[in-house]
Design a protein around this motif. Structure first.
Motif, PDB file in Angstrom:
ATOM      1  N   THR A  74     -10.015  99.228   0.852  1.00 21.24           N
ATOM      2  CA  THR A  74      -8.767  99.360   1.156  1.00 21.24           C
ATOM      3  C   THR A  74      -7.877  98.763   0.175  1.00 21.24           C
ATOM      4  O   THR A  74      -6.937  99.472  -0.174  1.00 21.24           O
ATOM      5  N   LEU A  75      -7.901  97.608   0.125  1.00 20.72           N
ATOM      6  CA  LEU A  75      -6.956  96.912  -0.676  1.00 20.72           C
ATOM      7  C   LEU A  75      -7.046  97.123  -2.097  1.00 20.72           C
ATOM      8  O   LEU A  75      -5.890  97.188  -2.834  1.00 20.72           O
ATOM      9  N   PHE A  76      -8.033  97.571  -2.611  1.00 20.74           N
ATOM     10  CA  PHE A  76      -8.170  98.028  -4.136  1.00 20.74           C
ATOM     11  C   PHE A  76      -8.660  99.246  -4.104  1.00 20.74           C
ATOM     12  O   PHE A  76      -9.351  99.653  -5.314  1.00 20.74           O
ATOM     13  N   LYS A 121     -10.886  93.886  15.439  1.00 22.31           N
ATOM     14  CA  LYS A 121      -9.899  94.990  15.303  1.00 22.31           C
ATOM     15  C   LYS A 121      -8.714  94.708  14.739  1.00 22.31           C
ATOM     16  O   LYS A 121      -8.257  95.826  14.173  1.00 22.31           O
ATOM     17  N   MET A 122      -7.992  93.694  15.339  1.00 20.52           N
ATOM     18  CA  MET A 122      -6.751  93.216  14.710  1.00 20.52           C
ATOM     19  C   MET A 122      -6.815  92.900  13.126  1.00 20.52           C
ATOM     20  O   MET A 122      -5.659  93.436  12.378  1.00 20.52           O
ATOM     21  N   VAL A 123      -7.955  92.324  12.694  1.00 18.22           N
ATOM     22  CA  VAL A 123      -8.115  92.209  11.580  1.00 18.22           C
ATOM     23  C   VAL A 123      -8.242  93.392  10.581  1.00 18.22           C
ATOM     24  O   VAL A 123      -7.345  93.289   9.475  1.00 18.22           O
ATOM     25  N   LEU A 124      -8.889  94.347  11.004  1.00 19.47           N
ATOM     26  CA  LEU A 124      -9.081  95.498  10.379  1.00 19.47           C
ATOM     27  C   LEU A 124      -7.594  96.234  10.271  1.00 19.47           C
ATOM     28  O   LEU A 124      -7.362  96.855   9.198  1.00 19.47           O
ATOM     29  N   LYS A 125      -6.906  96.395  11.276  1.00 15.60           N
ATOM     30  CA  LYS A 125      -5.628  96.906  11.203  1.00 15.60           C
ATOM     31  C   LYS A 125      -4.783  96.119  10.161  1.00 15.60           C
ATOM     32  O   LYS A 125      -3.853  96.997   9.616  1.00 15.60           O
ATOM     33  N   CYS A 126      -4.650  94.929  10.168  1.00 16.36           N
ATOM     34  CA  CYS A 126      -3.933  94.132   9.165  1.00 16.36           C
ATOM     35  C   CYS A 126      -4.325  94.484   7.770  1.00 16.36           C
ATOM     36  O   CYS A 126      -3.556  94.723   7.037  1.00 16.36           O
ATOM     37  N   PHE A 127      -5.689  94.540   7.542  1.00 16.92           N
ATOM     38  CA  PHE A 127      -6.006  95.170   6.291  1.00 16.92           C
ATOM     39  C   PHE A 127      -5.655  96.527   5.980  1.00 16.92           C
ATOM     40  O   PHE A 127      -4.961  96.771   4.894  1.00 16.92           O
ATOM     41  N   VAL A 133       0.703  98.193   0.672  1.00 19.57           N
ATOM     42  CA  VAL A 133       1.328  97.222  -0.209  1.00 19.57           C
ATOM     43  C   VAL A 133       0.445  96.956  -1.610  1.00 19.57           C
ATOM     44  O   VAL A 133       1.192  97.162  -2.558  1.00 19.57           O
ATOM     45  N   SER A 134      -0.551  96.474  -1.136  1.00 20.75           N
ATOM     46  CA  SER A 134      -1.361  96.172  -2.416  1.00 20.75           C
ATOM     47  C   SER A 134      -1.730  97.357  -3.321  1.00 20.75           C
ATOM     48  O   SER A 134      -1.352  97.404  -4.680  1.00 20.75           O
ATOM     49  N   ASN A 135      -1.868  98.571  -2.946  1.00 20.42           N
ATOM     50  CA  ASN A 135      -2.232  99.467  -3.772  1.00 20.42           C
ATOM     51  C   ASN A 135      -0.864 100.160  -4.374  1.00 20.42           C
ATOM     52  O   ASN A 135      -0.953 100.712  -5.642  1.00 20.42           O
ATOM     53  N   LEU A 136       0.225 100.162  -3.627  1.00 21.71           N
ATOM     54  CA  LEU A 136       1.476 100.312  -4.284  1.00 21.71           C
ATOM     55  C   LEU A 136       1.738  99.267  -5.698  1.00 21.71           C
ATOM     56  O   LEU A 136       2.269  99.593  -6.697  1.00 21.71           O
ATOM     57  N   ILE A 137       1.472  98.259  -5.440  1.00 21.07           N
ATOM     58  CA  ILE A 137       1.709  97.287  -6.530  1.00 21.07           C
ATOM     59  C   ILE A 137       0.747  97.400  -7.648  1.00 21.07           C
ATOM     60  O   ILE A 137       1.127  97.399  -8.858  1.00 21.07           O
ATOM     61  N   ILE A 138      -0.440  97.649  -7.498  1.00 18.59           N
ATOM     62  CA  ILE A 138      -1.298  98.310  -8.470  1.00 18.59           C
ATOM     63  C   ILE A 138      -0.839  99.412  -9.054  1.00 18.59           C
ATOM     64  O   ILE A 138      -0.956  99.674 -10.511  1.00 18.59           O
ATOM     65  N   PHE A 139      -0.376 100.411  -8.338  1.00 21.57           N
ATOM     66  CA  PHE A 139       0.103 101.466  -8.902  1.00 21.57           C
ATOM     67  C   PHE A 139       1.421 101.501  -9.640  1.00 21.57           C
ATOM     68  O   PHE A 139       1.571 102.001 -10.823  1.00 21.57           O
ATOM     69  N   ILE A 180       8.945 103.528  -1.544  1.00 19.93           N
ATOM     70  CA  ILE A 180       7.787 104.302  -1.666  1.00 19.93           C
ATOM     71  C   ILE A 180       6.873 103.632  -0.482  1.00 19.93           C
ATOM     72  O   ILE A 180       6.339 104.299   0.525  1.00 19.93           O
ATOM     73  N   GLU A 181       7.013 102.167  -0.316  1.00 20.22           N
ATOM     74  CA  GLU A 181       5.965 101.569   0.671  1.00 20.22           C
ATOM     75  C   GLU A 181       6.512 101.771   2.093  1.00 20.22           C
ATOM     76  O   GLU A 181       5.855 101.959   2.955  1.00 20.22           O
ATOM     77  N   HIS A 182       7.831 101.624   2.264  1.00 19.56           N
ATOM     78  CA  HIS A 182       8.483 101.927   3.347  1.00 19.56           C
ATOM     79  C   HIS A 182       8.337 103.411   4.016  1.00 19.56           C
ATOM     80  O   HIS A 182       8.104 103.635   5.138  1.00 19.56           O
ATOM     81  N   LEU A 183       8.438 104.470   2.939  1.00 19.11           N
ATOM     82  CA  LEU A 183       8.177 105.718   3.453  1.00 19.11           C
ATOM     83  C   LEU A 183       6.868 105.933   3.804  1.00 19.11           C
ATOM     84  O   LEU A 183       6.433 106.846   4.714  1.00 19.11           O
ATOM     85  N   ALA A 184       5.934 105.327   3.170  1.00 17.79           N
ATOM     86  CA  ALA A 184       4.466 105.460   3.379  1.00 17.79           C
ATOM     87  C   ALA A 184       4.171 104.820   5.031  1.00 17.79           C
ATOM     88  O   ALA A 184       3.539 105.537   5.903  1.00 17.79           O
ATOM     89  N   LEU A 185       4.742 103.685   5.083  1.00 21.78           N
ATOM     90  CA  LEU A 185       4.434 103.207   6.479  1.00 21.78           C
ATOM     91  C   LEU A 185       5.309 103.938   7.794  1.00 21.78           C
ATOM     92  O   LEU A 185       4.690 103.955   8.927  1.00 21.78           O
ATOM     93  N   LEU A 186       6.391 104.534   7.177  1.00 20.52           N
ATOM     94  CA  LEU A 186       7.122 105.260   8.451  1.00 20.52           C
ATOM     95  C   LEU A 186       6.263 106.577   8.697  1.00 20.52           C
ATOM     96  O   LEU A 186       6.221 106.986   9.587  1.00 20.52           O
ATOM     97  N   PHE A 187       5.611 107.039   7.532  1.00 21.49           N
ATOM     98  CA  PHE A 187       4.824 108.287   7.698  1.00 21.49           C
ATOM     99  C   PHE A 187       3.626 108.077   8.595  1.00 21.49           C
ATOM    100  O   PHE A 187       3.155 108.764   9.466  1.00 21.49           O
ATOM    101  N   ALA A 188       2.921 106.775   8.228  1.00 25.88           N
ATOM    102  CA  ALA A 188       1.812 106.153   8.830  1.00 25.88           C
ATOM    103  C   ALA A 188       2.151 106.122  10.573  1.00 25.88           C
ATOM    104  O   ALA A 188       1.513 106.489  11.565  1.00 25.88           O
ATOM    105  N   LEU A 189       3.180 105.492  10.639  1.00 21.47           N
ATOM    106  CA  LEU A 189       3.559 105.191  12.091  1.00 21.47           C
ATOM    107  C   LEU A 189       3.822 106.415  12.881  1.00 21.47           C
ATOM    108  O   LEU A 189       3.701 106.657  14.049  1.00 21.47           O
TER     109      LEU A 189
END
Length: 249
Positions: A74-76, A121-127, A133-139, A180-189
């Motif tokens: 997920t992170l990469f 379960k909480m750790v997986l959600k945090c990941f 964020v990590s994928n957008l920085i790589i992007f 872009i990160e905020h838009l992605a998180l809002l869409f996911a929520l």
């Protein structure tokens, strides 16, 4: 990619090869003590004794390995999209290896009722949330797609010949990534809130079961109260008859 491949090979080796080697070279404490042909068949007591002497199974190591793999995937994900397919193949192999390991190397696990996997379960959600964020920085800093969208923010390095962000444009690039990160998180929520955790028919069935349980409990209490009141009434009537009976001379 290299670290992910090495870790995947290590997991497959430790989960599949090493347990088989341990089982192959480990002496059977029950079978070694059997000399006669009549004792070759293992009795139920002997089988239970041998299983009780096995090592107790601990889920901590398996959860940690799955978390590490999930973090790689997920992170990469944008840096190495093939990691998800490799992880699926490795997990299919490990599923069969874990079944064999639980049946031969560890003590039989006692079933325990649980609502979920607990803190994991909480750790997986945090990941999952942090992966945005990590994928957008790589992007932003390694992908050529953002350079095509925003060519004014990049220049060609004269030494290496690579396209790199301008020193004066780093803040603008980070601002674009933040939007872009905020838009992605809002869409996911919004998707998370739009899709219920349980379907409508499941919720209705749960409400029916709860109502039926309450009705059964209420009827049982009413019957108990009626039985107690009838017993009290019968005792009071018996007492009245005994008190009203004339004394014998």
């Amino acid at each position: 990619a290299g670290a992910f491949h090495i870790d995947t090979l290590r997991r497959v080796f430790t989960e599949c090869v090493i347990p088989y080697i341990i089982k192959h070279f480990k002496k059977d404490p029950v079978g070694a003590s059997k000399k006669d042909d009549d004792m070759k068949k293992e009795t139920a007591d002997g089988r239970l004794t041998s299983e009780a002497n096995l090592e107790e199974y601990d889920t901590f190591d398996d959860y940690i390995e799955i978390l590490i793999q999930f973090g790689y995937v997920t992170l990469f994900a944008s840096a190495y999209p093939l990691a998800s397919f490799i992880a699926i193949g490795a997990n299919l192999i490990e599923i069969r290896a874990d079944i064999w390991k639980l049946g031969h190397l560890f003590r039989r696990v006692t079933p325990v009722r649980a609502n979920n996997i607990g803190m994991w379960k909480m750790v997986l959600k945090c990941f999952a949330w942090f992966s945005a964020v990590s994928n957008l920085i790589i992007f932003a800093f390694t992908s050529s797609q953002l350079r095509e969208w925003l060519p004014d923010y990049y220049i060609i390095d004269e030494v290496s010949g690579r396209t790199v962000p301008k020193a004066s444009s780093a803040e603008q690039i980070l601002l674009v990534i933040l939007v872009i990160e905020h838009l992605a998180l809002l869409f996911a929520l919004s998707v998370k809130n739009a899709i219920p955790s349980a379907p409508e028919n499941v919720r209705v069935e749960i409400q029916k079961r709860l109502w039926l349980h309450d009705e059964v409990a209420t009827n049982a209490r009413n019957l108990s109260v009626q039985k107690s009141s009838s017993e009290v009434t019968s005792l009071s009537q018996s007492s009245m008859r005994l008190l009203g009976r004339p004394k014998l001379k």
